[in-house]
Design an enzyme around this catalytic site. Structure first.
Site, PDB file in Angstrom:
ATOM      1  CE1 TYR A 176      -3.133  -2.850  -0.199  1.00 35.06           C
ATOM      2  CE2 TYR A 176      -3.716  -2.521   2.094  1.00 35.06           C
ATOM      3  CZ  TYR A 176      -3.891  -3.196   0.903  1.00 35.06           C
ATOM      4  OH  TYR A 176      -4.821  -4.206   0.795  1.00 35.06           O
ATOM      5  CD  GLN A 427     -16.778 -35.491  -3.767  1.00 37.68           C
ATOM      6  OE1 GLN A 427     -16.081 -34.815  -4.523  1.00 37.68           O
ATOM      7  NE2 GLN A 427     -18.103 -35.412  -3.745  1.00 37.68           N
TER       8      GLN A 427
END
Length: 689
Positions: A176, A427
């Protein structure tokens, strides 16, 4: 006896005493509306204050209209007085639950987008250096621009004090504006604000001094600094120590909150599961040794209170940021303090529900915590007991089914969970077979532990039929039977071909076949990746690690573009390309014929025949396993399906729908969230008209 005596000891940060050493750093969530905090913001932070955190640093305030988010309008501004009323509501309610609350003030500088607002603007930067984010050139800041931004920081800091915050953090990191002046990556100036160390730090020192003049010394002011840019020739830990010493000697700051990386490699600031917990802790410890006498906040994937206690006890840090961990479980501090560590819901650092959503300009959530960002609807105290406890059968022991069963049981229903495999997890068990995903085991362990504690009857190795359900007399059934990998080879880049020619050959496998080890695999493997996610990357790495020669073919313009938001693209590129992966972008298979794969370039239309291919692996879509649901329709009183058997999607969807199912929120009017921000503005008198 206090389980973690150092972690749960108070800390003085300037004039503020914080009740313990657990904090949540400033992190973007995009909950703001028109530049001001929303009710969603308040609910989020109150939940974490109630959960026992010592310090919360809420969303950053942009200090000036020249600072644009570049991604979304869900960011806060600090210069608009209309935000003060809502800030006072937020800070007061956080204080009511015993936590201290800071905010961050920042300016994006050149790492924004000049068209991020409805009006088109110009970006500000230290030099004519193109942004690594949006590729834009800024206006080189003139002296009057620098002075204006210094004043903007000071005015915003004063406004934050008026909003009831206990202190602020000035952002000197993450590429920034103030970091841009510090870093040689951006600062090429020949004047008093460039070149030497003294010149490059001048802007930051002027901002801190101006903030102190406007806010006084009886209010906490600190900075967030980068421990390293992780780029040769840029800022490193020696610069961080030098900056920390400069700041301490000038007496303008009360703490140093650490972080790492910059917009050239921002994934290192929020590492995914591949990096170890506490991946920045050693650098923070170096800063602590190099800059004694000022509180140092350690960051970097810390989620275990044992690790946090060690950092404090050994003097490596004074405060420990557990930002993503508190996103996953707001009650982590209270649970740790009470010796209830087995109840903590662990962050898996998949970055899917938090970072990836923000990168897509969506409000942040959490994969393992459906209430994150939805505290007003799903948070603590919102779960009510069932009016009439009943028997429920949940079929499927993946994340959706386990979450549904646990939530039903919390509401005092009598729940049976049936799973056809020997173990619960669905899964996720396959995810655990791929490199860098060990943390996903926490998801299974946490849910299994909840089922055990709540008394859910769990039956594994049980394949359920419709006849089984009716024979057992279950009237209430949730089907969470998941999905199976598609074997058609269908891709949207060739949408009129429903089945890829040759896809039925014995040498054509799915990702699941590879991970389960159920089919033989030859030496030369072609992976057809139509997903572009970690799903395809994971199986590709497994094949490479097993010594196969692997070539990946994808219609996409990059390898695994879905991993940009989850911050693991750079890690995967470094690992897999280093293991010898070959690849073709913008290409797809036209047919498979024996050991030959015909590949077309999607734009040039040139066709090439790959010969000598032993195995083809389909990393493609999945299909809902919904046969049981359809077989039960009309045969039981209450029937619902959730997760992938409804439609194959992300892990986030499965756990979220499991929570909704457990709450029996089936009506769309109850399921879908419509934010009440306008009502908040009306009640606070902020709305115009």
């Amino acid at each position: 006896m206090i389980r973690y005596p150092n972690l749960f000891s108070p800390l003085d940060i300037g004039p503020v005493r914080v009740r313990n050493r657990i904090m949540q750093t400033c992190h973007s969530k995009l909950y703001a509306r028109d530049g001001a905090d929303s009710q969603r913001t308040i609910d989020y932070y109150v939940e974490r204050a109630r959960g026992g955190a010592g310090l919360l640093t809420v969303d950053a305030r942009n200090v000036d209209p020249t600072s644009l988010s570049g991604f979304s309008r869900g960011y806060n501004v600090g210069y608009d007085p209309r935000g003060r009323v809502i800030e006072r509501l937020l800070t007061q309610q956080v204080h009511d639950h015993g936590a201290a609350v800071f905010t961050q003030i920042s300016h994006f500088g050149l790492n924004s987008a000049s068209d991020a607002a409805d009006d088109l603007r110009v970006l500000l930067g230290p030099s004519a250096v193109k942004s690594p984010v949006h590729g834009e050139m800024p206006k080189v800041m003139e002296i009057e621009d620098i002075h204006a931004v210094v004043d903007a920081f000071a005015r915003t800091a004063e406004a934050c004090r008026d909003g009831g915050f206990d202190g602020i953090e000035i952002h000197l990191a993450h590429s920034y504006l103030l970091h841009q002046f510090l870093s040689p990556l951006y600062n090429k100036r020949p004047d008093d604000y460039g070149g030497s160390w003294e010149n490059r730090t001048r802007f930051a020192h002027e901002v801190i001094a101006a903030v102190r003049r406007r806010t006084g010394h009886d209010w906490t002011v600190g900075v967030r600094i980068s421990l390293s840019d992780f780029i040769d020739g840029a800022l490193d830990i020696s610069d961080a120590i030098r900056l920390g010493r400069d700041l301490r000697e000038r007496g303008g700051v009360d703490f140093l909150c650490t972080t790492g990386a910059c917009y050239h490699n921002l994934s290192k600031a929020a590492e995914p599961s591949d990096a170890p917990d506490g991946y920045l802790a050693d650098l923070a410890a170096q800063l602590k040794r190099g800059v004694p006498g000022i509180p140092i906040f350690a960051v970097g994937g810390i989620k275990d209170p044992v690790d946090a206690e060690q950092l404090i006890a050994t003097g490596q840090a004074d405060m420990v940021a557990m930002t993503r961990a508190l996103l996953a479980d707001p009650e982590l501090p209270n649970k740790a303090a009470a010796g209830r560590e087995d109840e903590i819901v662990h962050c898996i650092r998949g970055n899917q529900g938090c970072m990836a959503r923000v990168v897509r300009s969506l409000p942040a959530g959490c994969t393992v915590n459906p209430a994150a960002g939805r505290e007003g609807r799903l948070g603590a105290g919102t779960l009510v007991a069932a009016r009439q406890p009943e028997r429920w059968l949940v079929v499927g022991g993946g994340p959706a089914g386990m979450r549904a069963a646990a939530t039903l049981a919390r509401r005092e229903h009598r729940v049976t969970l049936a799973e056809r495999e020997p173990e619960l997890g669905g899964q996720v068990r396959l995810i655990l077979k791929t490199p860098g995903r060990e943390t996903f085991a926490y998801l299974i362990d946490d849910l299994v532990g909840q089922l055990r504690t709540l008394g859910v009857t769990v039956e594994t190795n049980r394949a359920v039929t419709a006849e089984d359900v009716t024979a057992a007399g279950f009237d209430n059934v949730i089907v969470a039977t998941g999905a199976t990998p598609a074997r058609t080879g269908f891709s949207s880049v060739n949408p009129l071909v429903d089945q890829l020619p040759g896809v039925g050959q014995d040498n054509v496998l799915t990702v699941w076949d590879v991970l389960r080890g159920t089919r033989p695999i030859g030496q030369r493997v072609v992976v057809l990746d139509d997903e572009g996610t970690r799903y395809a990357a994971g199986v590709t790495e497994v094949l490479l690690d097993r010594g196969h020669d692997v070539e990946l073919i994808t219609p996409m313009h990059a390898l695994w573009p879905g991993t940009v938001g989850t911050q693991d693209m750079a890690t995967l590129y470094g690992r897999l390309l280093g293991k010898g992966l070959r690849h073709r972008l913008n290409s797809w298979a036209l047919a498979i014929d024996g050991d030959r794969v015909d590949v077309v370039h999607l734009y040039m239309r040139a066709v090439e025949q790959l010969t000598g291919v032993d195995t083809v692996v389909l990393a493609m879509s999945r299909q809902a396993d919904d046969a049981l649901y359809h077989a039960l329709k009309g045969r039981v009183r209450t029937l619902h399906r959730i997760g992938d058997c409804l439609a194959p999607r992300k892990l986030d969807h499965a756990i979220y729908e499991g929570e909704l199912a457990g709450r029996e929120l089936w009506d769309p009017a109850d399921r879908f969230i419509h934010e009440g921000d306008l009502e908040l503005l009306r009640t606070t008198g902020v709305a115009a008209g």
